[in-house]
Scaffold this motif. Structure first.
Motif: not given
Length: 296
Positions: A38-59
């Motif tokens: 959320l702070k856009q300070s994550y050092k890992g794979d942001n795109e992978a996390v974004a994919g999980t978040i978007l799938q979660y938000l859809e449902m």
């Protein structure tokens, strides 16, 4: 993509009131990952996390957008009967029995009473919590106590906690309880003086009224004076209050569905019709039921 996903998640949390901890639990991501993302300070794979978040938000957004079209009606006959039984047990410290048809609103009425009255603890038994120790541990957890040890120690602790409090314990799905568990509930009623509501299907009534004539069961039977039976039988006036937004010509069909199967079934078919069609009428209700359940 991940910046937009972070914004969507932030907007969703404001709308839904969900915390970072709750989102982390529902997405199986760690709270620290959610916070950093959320702070856009994550050092890992942001795109992978974004994919999980978007799938979660859809449902998650689809669930929030799903608006209920049925209303709780506290003056429904079944609800009034269950409420009276709970009130009697609570006032007099008695054991009462609530039983009857599945899907007829027993649990909803029990929760209504528990939510609206101080000093009520409600637990739900299942096949894995049928023993005396399990049911006592469930009740203990609801009091905020995490107790270990033998059932004698659990019983002693609960009696100390409940004695002279005038509280009420509701046990839903009580037909799962073993005879030893029922005896433990009776002992809690005897020694602590609290009211007990046992709710379940017709099996629990049969067990109480027509089971083996053993002394333990007889002791239980003689303590249950108030017995509340609910049936899948409904009036047109009740359905007008439960389903106020649907066309009147649909009500007889829903009443027949509730009477033949259950009120729960009628509610589910209506909600599915709202989900899968762009209209609510008799033909739409029948089509959805036929497509999803094979009925007409």
């Amino acid at each position: 993509m991940y910046q937009e996903a972070a914004k969507q998640l932030s907007d969703f949390m404001k709308l839904s009131g969900k915390s970072q901890q709750q989102v982390a639990k529902e997405t199986a991501l760690s709270p620290s990952v959610i916070s950093q993302f959320l702070k856009q300070s994550y050092k890992g794979d942001n795109e992978a996390v974004a994919g999980t978040i978007l799938q979660y938000l859809e449902m998650a957004e689809a669930r929030i957008a799903k608006t209920g079209h049925t209303y709780f009606y506290k003056d429904m006959c079944n609800t009034k009967s269950v409420t009276f039984a709970c009130h009697h047990a609570h006032k007099h410290g008695d054991i009462v029995l609530v039983f009857g048809d599945a899907g007829a609103g027993k649990t909803t009425a029990l929760r209504h009473y528990a939510d609206g009255h101080f000093g009520v603890i409600m637990v739900t038994a299942n096949a894995c919590t049928s023993s005396a120790t399990s049911v006592l541990q469930m009740i203990a957890r609801k009091t905020g106590k995490v107790l270990a040890g033998k059932k004698e120690m659990l019983m002693s602790s609960l009696v100390d906690y409940f004695k002279n409090t005038g509280r009420l314990v509701i046990i839903d799905e009580a037909d799962h309880l073993t005879m030893a568990a029922l005896q433990a509930v009776r002992n809690l009623n005897d020694e602590a003086g609290i009211g007990i509501v046992l709710s379940g299907n017709n099996k629990i009534y049969t067990q109480m009224r027509h089971g083996s004539r053993c002394s333990e069961l007889d002791q239980f039977r003689t303590r249950i004076v108030v017995q509340c039976m609910v049936r899948n039988e409904y009036s047109l006036e009740e359905f007008k209050m439960i389903f106020p937004e649907i066309p009147p010509e649909c009500l007889p069909y829903l009443i027949k569905l509730a009477t033949d199967e259950s009120l729960r079934t009628a509610v589910k078919i209506l909600e599915l019709t709202y989900d899968y069609t762009d209209r609510i009428d008799l033909d739409a209700l029948r089509a959805v039921r036929q497509q999803l359940t094979g009925g007409i």
